[in-house]
Structure formats: C-alpha cells, structure tokens
Write a protein that holds these residues in place. Structure first.
Motif, PDB file in Angstrom:
ATOM      1  N   LEU A  99       0.834  -1.211   0.000  1.00  0.00           N
ATOM      2  CA  LEU A  99       0.000   0.000   0.000  1.00  0.00           C
ATOM      3  C   LEU A  99       0.865   1.256   0.000  1.00  0.00           C
ATOM      4  O   LEU A  99       0.563   2.228  -0.706  1.00  0.00           O
ATOM      5  N   GLU A 100       1.951   1.233   0.776  1.00  0.00           N
ATOM      6  CA  GLU A 100       2.819   2.407   0.837  1.00  0.00           C
ATOM      7  C   GLU A 100       3.467   2.684  -0.514  1.00  0.00           C
ATOM      8  O   GLU A 100       3.506   3.836  -0.968  1.00  0.00           O
ATOM      9  N   ALA A 101       3.963   1.629  -1.164  1.00  0.00           N
ATOM     10  CA  ALA A 101       4.594   1.804  -2.475  1.00  0.00           C
ATOM     11  C   ALA A 101       3.596   2.309  -3.504  1.00  0.00           C
ATOM     12  O   ALA A 101       3.901   3.197  -4.313  1.00  0.00           O
ATOM     13  N   GLY A 102       2.374   1.763  -3.485  1.00  0.00           N
ATOM     14  CA  GLY A 102       1.375   2.180  -4.458  1.00  0.00           C
ATOM     15  C   GLY A 102       0.849   3.580  -4.227  1.00  0.00           C
ATOM     16  O   GLY A 102       0.628   4.345  -5.178  1.00  0.00           O
ATOM     17  N   ARG A 103       0.660   3.964  -2.946  1.00  0.00           N
ATOM     18  CA  ARG A 103       0.101   5.279  -2.635  1.00  0.00           C
ATOM     19  C   ARG A 103       1.048   6.418  -2.993  1.00  0.00           C
ATOM     20  O   ARG A 103       0.608   7.556  -3.158  1.00  0.00           O
ATOM     21  N   GLN A 104       2.340   6.132  -3.086  1.00  0.00           N
ATOM     22  CA  GLN A 104       3.274   7.171  -3.495  1.00  0.00           C
ATOM     23  C   GLN A 104       3.016   7.618  -4.935  1.00  0.00           C
ATOM     24  O   GLN A 104       3.348   8.745  -5.307  1.00  0.00           O
ATOM     25  N   ASN A 105       2.421   6.730  -5.711  1.00  0.00           N
ATOM     26  CA  ASN A 105       2.131   7.045  -7.108  1.00  0.00           C
ATOM     27  C   ASN A 105       0.655   7.309  -7.357  1.00  0.00           C
ATOM     28  O   ASN A 105       0.296   8.097  -8.227  1.00  0.00           O
ATOM     29  N   ASP A 106      -0.208   6.641  -6.560  1.00  0.00           N
ATOM     30  CA  ASP A 106      -1.653   6.743  -6.778  1.00  0.00           C
ATOM     31  C   ASP A 106      -2.342   6.686  -5.415  1.00  0.00           C
ATOM     32  O   ASP A 106      -2.330   5.642  -4.744  1.00  0.00           O
ATOM     33  N   GLU A 107      -2.943   7.799  -4.995  1.00  0.00           N
ATOM     34  CA  GLU A 107      -3.570   7.854  -3.677  1.00  0.00           C
ATOM     35  C   GLU A 107      -4.779   6.923  -3.564  1.00  0.00           C
ATOM     36  O   GLU A 107      -5.209   6.600  -2.449  1.00  0.00           O
ATOM     37  N   GLU A 108      -5.331   6.498  -4.675  1.00  0.00           N
ATOM     38  CA  GLU A 108      -6.474   5.596  -4.667  1.00  0.00           C
ATOM     39  C   GLU A 108      -6.048   4.144  -4.908  1.00  0.00           C
ATOM     40  O   GLU A 108      -6.883   3.288  -5.204  1.00  0.00           O
ATOM     41  N   PHE A 109      -4.768   3.850  -4.743  1.00  0.00           N
ATOM     42  CA  PHE A 109      -4.235   2.522  -5.020  1.00  0.00           C
ATOM     43  C   PHE A 109      -4.937   1.461  -4.164  1.00  0.00           C
ATOM     44  O   PHE A 109      -5.023   1.583  -2.936  1.00  0.00           O
ATOM     45  N   LEU A 110      -5.451   0.412  -4.837  1.00  0.00           N
ATOM     46  CA  LEU A 110      -6.152  -0.715  -4.196  1.00  0.00           C
ATOM     47  C   LEU A 110      -7.323  -0.246  -3.320  1.00  0.00           C
ATOM     48  O   LEU A 110      -7.675  -0.905  -2.335  1.00  0.00           O
ATOM     49  N   TYR A 111      -7.940   0.863  -3.686  1.00  0.00           N
ATOM     50  CA  TYR A 111      -9.028   1.407  -2.878  1.00  0.00           C
ATOM     51  C   TYR A 111     -10.188   0.420  -2.749  1.00  0.00           C
ATOM     52  O   TYR A 111     -10.811   0.322  -1.681  1.00  0.00           O
ATOM     53  N   ASP A 112     -10.467  -0.323  -3.806  1.00  0.00           N
ATOM     54  CA  ASP A 112     -11.587  -1.271  -3.774  1.00  0.00           C
ATOM     55  C   ASP A 112     -11.346  -2.415  -2.796  1.00  0.00           C
ATOM     56  O   ASP A 112     -12.300  -3.059  -2.339  1.00  0.00           O
ATOM     57  N   TYR A 113     -10.076  -2.699  -2.479  1.00  0.00           N
ATOM     58  CA  TYR A 113      -9.760  -3.801  -1.571  1.00  0.00           C
ATOM     59  C   TYR A 113      -9.684  -3.354  -0.109  1.00  0.00           C
ATOM     60  O   TYR A 113      -9.577  -4.196   0.789  1.00  0.00           O
ATOM     61  N   LEU A 114      -9.735  -2.036   0.125  1.00  0.00           N
ATOM     62  CA  LEU A 114      -9.545  -1.533   1.482  1.00  0.00           C
ATOM     63  C   LEU A 114     -10.524  -2.111   2.504  1.00  0.00           C
ATOM     64  O   LEU A 114     -10.119  -2.478   3.612  1.00  0.00           O
ATOM     65  N   PRO A 115     -11.827  -2.201   2.218  1.00  0.00           N
ATOM     66  CA  PRO A 115     -12.745  -2.765   3.216  1.00  0.00           C
ATOM     67  C   PRO A 115     -12.345  -4.172   3.661  1.00  0.00           C
ATOM     68  O   PRO A 115     -12.354  -4.463   4.871  1.00  0.00           O
ATOM     69  N   ASP A 116     -11.978  -5.046   2.720  1.00  0.00           N
ATOM     70  CA  ASP A 116     -11.567  -6.406   3.079  1.00  0.00           C
ATOM     71  C   ASP A 116     -10.245  -6.401   3.843  1.00  0.00           C
ATOM     72  O   ASP A 116     -10.067  -7.160   4.805  1.00  0.00           O
ATOM     73  N   LEU A 117      -9.314  -5.543   3.413  1.00  0.00           N
ATOM     74  CA  LEU A 117      -8.023  -5.463   4.097  1.00  0.00           C
ATOM     75  C   LEU A 117      -8.197  -4.976   5.533  1.00  0.00           C
ATOM     76  O   LEU A 117      -7.609  -5.532   6.470  1.00  0.00           O
ATOM     77  N   ILE A 118      -9.025  -3.940   5.697  1.00  0.00           N
ATOM     78  CA  ILE A 118      -9.237  -3.390   7.041  1.00  0.00           C
ATOM     79  C   ILE A 118      -9.946  -4.398   7.932  1.00  0.00           C
ATOM     80  O   ILE A 118      -9.589  -4.571   9.113  1.00  0.00           O
ATOM     81  N   GLU A 119     -10.928  -5.102   7.395  1.00  0.00           N
ATOM     82  CA  GLU A 119     -11.656  -6.094   8.189  1.00  0.00           C
ATOM     83  C   GLU A 119     -10.738  -7.236   8.632  1.00  0.00           C
ATOM     84  O   GLU A 119     -10.783  -7.665   9.794  1.00  0.00           O
ATOM     85  N   SER A 120      -9.887  -7.702   7.729  1.00  0.00           N
ATOM     86  CA  SER A 120      -8.975  -8.806   8.069  1.00  0.00           C
ATOM     87  C   SER A 120      -7.949  -8.378   9.120  1.00  0.00           C
ATOM     88  O   SER A 120      -7.673  -9.117  10.072  1.00  0.00           O
ATOM     89  N   THR A 121      -7.390  -7.189   8.943  1.00  0.00           N
ATOM     90  CA  THR A 121      -6.403  -6.725   9.918  1.00  0.00           C
ATOM     91  C   THR A 121      -7.054  -6.392  11.262  1.00  0.00           C
ATOM     92  O   THR A 121      -6.440  -6.585  12.322  1.00  0.00           O
TER      93      THR A 121
END
Length: 435
Positions: free
Chosen positions: A282-304
């Motif tokens: 996420l850190e590597a992607g957000r440096q180039n695109d602030e919306e990087f993997l935005y669609d996966y965020l709900p699942d990522l947040i729930e799992s973590t």
C-alpha cells in the motif's frame, strides 16, 4: 480514504512489542572507538592511554588470530569443525568491523561458503548462508559485492528451491538472497525474476483450492515467512510507478487476494510477515496513486482488524500480544495513512524509522547483524550509507571526555595522597605535644 495525512510524532505508538524489543539499543561503551595519544613528555595520564592502546592492540591481534583459524576451519574435512568455523566467523563479524582484514581473505571465505552450501546438508548450509549478509556489510566496494552476487546467487537459489533440503537451510538461503540482492543488485529485471522465484516458495501458504488455510507445518511456515520477508525487502527497491504497473499485471506479482489468504495462516510468523508486506504494498502504491487498491480496502481493514483484536485462547498469550500490536499499526496505516515511528539511539546519534519501507530494511539488517547492530551503525561506512546516516561522526569530543575523566582521576589520586601526607605530619606533631 483520507489523503495527505500528516505523520504522527516520534512519541507515537511503537511499531510492535516484538520490534520494540529488537530495536532497543543502549548507549554502551561498545559503541565508542578506542584511541591512543602520544607525546614526547609522558605523564601518568599518557601512560594510561598507552596502556589502553597496548591492550587494544593485543585484543585485536587475539581476535584476528582467532578469525584466521576459523577461516581455515571452514575448509576442514570434519563437519563439526566446519560448522564451528562458521559460527566463530559470524560471532567475530557481528561484534567487529574489519573491512581491510576481510577484504584480503574474501575469496577464501566465499569459496568456503559456496562449497558448504552446495555440498553440505542441514545445519552446515544454514550457518554458511547466515554468514553471507555479514560478509557483505564488511565490504563496501561495488566490484566485491558483484563478485559475491555472481558466485553465490545460483547456489543459494537452488538450495532455497530444493524440496529435499531442510526447511531452516532453505529459509536462511532465501534471507541471504534477499539481502544480497538488496545490497548489491541494480538491475530491476534480475530483482523481479528473484521476486517471482521467492513467490513460488511462499505460495505454499496461499489458501488451498477450497479456500481453506494452508496445511503447511511450522517449519514450512518459517520458510514461507523468510521467503516473503525477502520478497518484501526487494519490493522496497522498485520505483513506485513501476510497482503500480507490475501490480496490475497478475503474472508479475502475487495478487492481493492471495496475500489476504495468507493472513489466515495458522503460523504467527506468516501472518505478521504478510501484514507487513501488505502495508509495504500500500505504501509503495500510494506514493504514485492515492487511490491505489481502494476497492480492496474494506476487506483489508476487516482482516487486519480481526487480527488486531484477536483473543483466541488457543494462541499463546505472547503471540496474541505481538500480533495485536503489529496489526494495530497496519490497520491504522490502512485507515489513516499514518506510519508508525521509532527512534533508534546509538552512540551520540539517532536513526528515525518513519516509513514501512525503512522499517523493513532496518529489521532485515538487524536480524542479520544481531547484537552488534549498534557497533556497525557507528563504525560501518557501508551500513551507514545504506541507511543514509552520512559520514561517521568525529570522535574527538568523546575521546577528550574520556581523557578528562582519566585526568580527573589522576588529580584526585594526587590530592588524596597529599592530604594523607599532610594529616600524617599533623598526627605526629599532636603526638609530640601530648607526650
């Protein structure tokens, strides 16, 4: 997703209790270099300095002789002698920075490592691979590093992929490969090829076809964790724009779904390494695109979140504590774009770890060097360059402080002697009067 969040202060929550224990370095005298002073007029203070210098020279000669014998032992016919040789070299290189001494003998050491990994078994391979990162950080020449990479990369990769080799030896080879490429490789295509090979190893912890967790044993889990950690270290070398393009190509990097599945692993090492890898992605992607993997965020947040609040009693209490601390930081980064900050103190300097990338790089180096990390942070030019610490500080101030202490001790002793003589004379006169 929040954008452009300001990072938290240096007093923010620690990265994790496990990392905090690992990063805590005290300001011991081992961090200070020993100097000698000479002049034509020799005072008691200078005699003490000369004695210190002589003792230091004797100490250096002693461990250099020990190191020479250990280097000879790694080519011995006896298996245990070879293993003991590797262990001795590792111990000495952990606690001493001696680039010139090692440079003169690097060919012999590399040859011994290569033979032990290629022909040896089990613990011999593990100890030989364990030595590689320590050998690399003792040398700071590009030609020397390229020579090590050229000689050892194939045998390390072959052993890491060898299903007949012991899991620990394979794990050590993966770790050595990651650090070897991280410190010396500059060809992104070679780095990507190695990352793909490492992915083929930790893919053993992906979910099975029926979406159930992998049934890999604890030793296999250690191997998968080491391979993923090495993969993550190499990830920190890829420019952000290139990384985003590679993530969109499912054939180049593992999918986020596979990494989400690894969070269900029964092994703590795999879960934690995966959580840190997700934060790095996420850190590597957000440096180039602030919306990087935005669609996966709900699942990522729930799992973590589930792992950050895990209270299952079948897990060890310490494991639950370490896991919760790590995933609280991961979850905070996913939700608020805030990275944990840690300040490493060594000698008179500090190192700020304020991104997931520098966290992972420091952890990889710290795991390789171990208890000698603070010594190398002060003295090792190559390591300081890797961590962008700049040139070594001038130790004249520290030495003058030490000289002042010695001088003060001498003056106190002289004053004590003078008081003793004076009091003795007074006692003699008092006795004469009484008589």
């Amino acid at each position: 997703m929040p954008k452009n969040k300001k990072k938290n202060s240096a007093n923010s929550e620690r990265y994790s209790s496990k990392q905090h224990e690992q990063y805590s370095d005290d300001d011991s005298n081992d961090n200070s270099s020993v100097y000698s002073y000479q002049s034509e007029s020799v005072t008691p203070v200078e005699n003490g300095a000369e004695n210190d210098s002589a003792n230091m020279e004797n100490s250096i000669e002693k461990y250099e002789e020990k190191l020479l014998q250990a280097i000879e032992n790694i080519s011995d016919k006896s298996l245990q002698t070879r293993i003991n040789g590797f262990q001795t070299i590792i111990d000495l290189l952990v606690h001493h920075y001696m680039p010139d001494f090692i440079d003169d003998r690097k060919i012999t050491i590399i040859d011994g490592i290569e033979k032990s990994i290629r022909r040896g078994k089990g613990s011999e391979q593990s100890w030989a691979a364990r030595l590689i990162p320590l050998l690399i950080i003792q040398l700071d020449g590009v030609d020397e590093l390229n020579e090590i990479l050229k000689t050892l990369k194939q045998v390390l990769l072959a052993t890491g992929q060898d299903n007949s080799a012991q899991f620990d030896a394979r794990a050590k080879c993966c770790t050595a490969l990651g650090l070897l490429y991280f410190l010396s490789a500059d060809d992104i295509n070679e780095i990507l090829v190695l990352m793909k090979n490492l992915e083929n190893i930790f893919a053993g912890s992906f979910l099975k076809g029926d979406k159930t967790p992998s049934s890999a044993g604890s030793e296999a889990g250690t191997l998968h964790s080491a391979a993923l950690s090495a993969w993550s270290l190499l990830l920190t070398l890829i420019p952000s724009g290139d990384f985003v393009s590679l993530m969109n190509n499912q054939n180049m990097l593992p999918s986020i779904e596979n990494l989400l599945g690894m969070l269900q692993s029964p092994h703590l090492e795999v879960r934690m390494t995966t959580g840190e890898a997700i934060a790095l992605i996420l850190e590597a992607g957000r440096q180039n695109d602030e919306e990087f993997l935005y669609d996966y965020l709900p699942d990522l947040i729930e799992s973590t979140k589930q792992l950050a609040t895990d209270a299952h009693k079948y897990r060890a209490k310490r494991d639950r504590k370490v896991q919760r601390a790590t995933f609280r930081d991961v979850m905070r980064y996913l939700e608020e774009d805030v990275s944990p900050e840690i300040i490493i103190k060594f000698g008179r300097e500090t190192l700020l770890l304020d991104t997931w990338s520098i966290h992972h790089q420091y952890t990889a180096l710290c795991n390789a060097i171990g208890s000698g990390m603070s010594i190398h942070l002060v003295e090792n030019n190559f390591l300081r360059d890797v961590l962008q610490l700049g040139a070594k500080l001038n130790d004249d101030i520290g030495h003058n402080m030490k000289l002042g202490k010695n001088e003060k001790k001498f003056l106190n002793a002289a004053a004590f002697k003078a008081r003793t003589i004076s009091r003795g004379k007074n006692r003699d006169k008092r006795s004469a009067v009484l008589n």
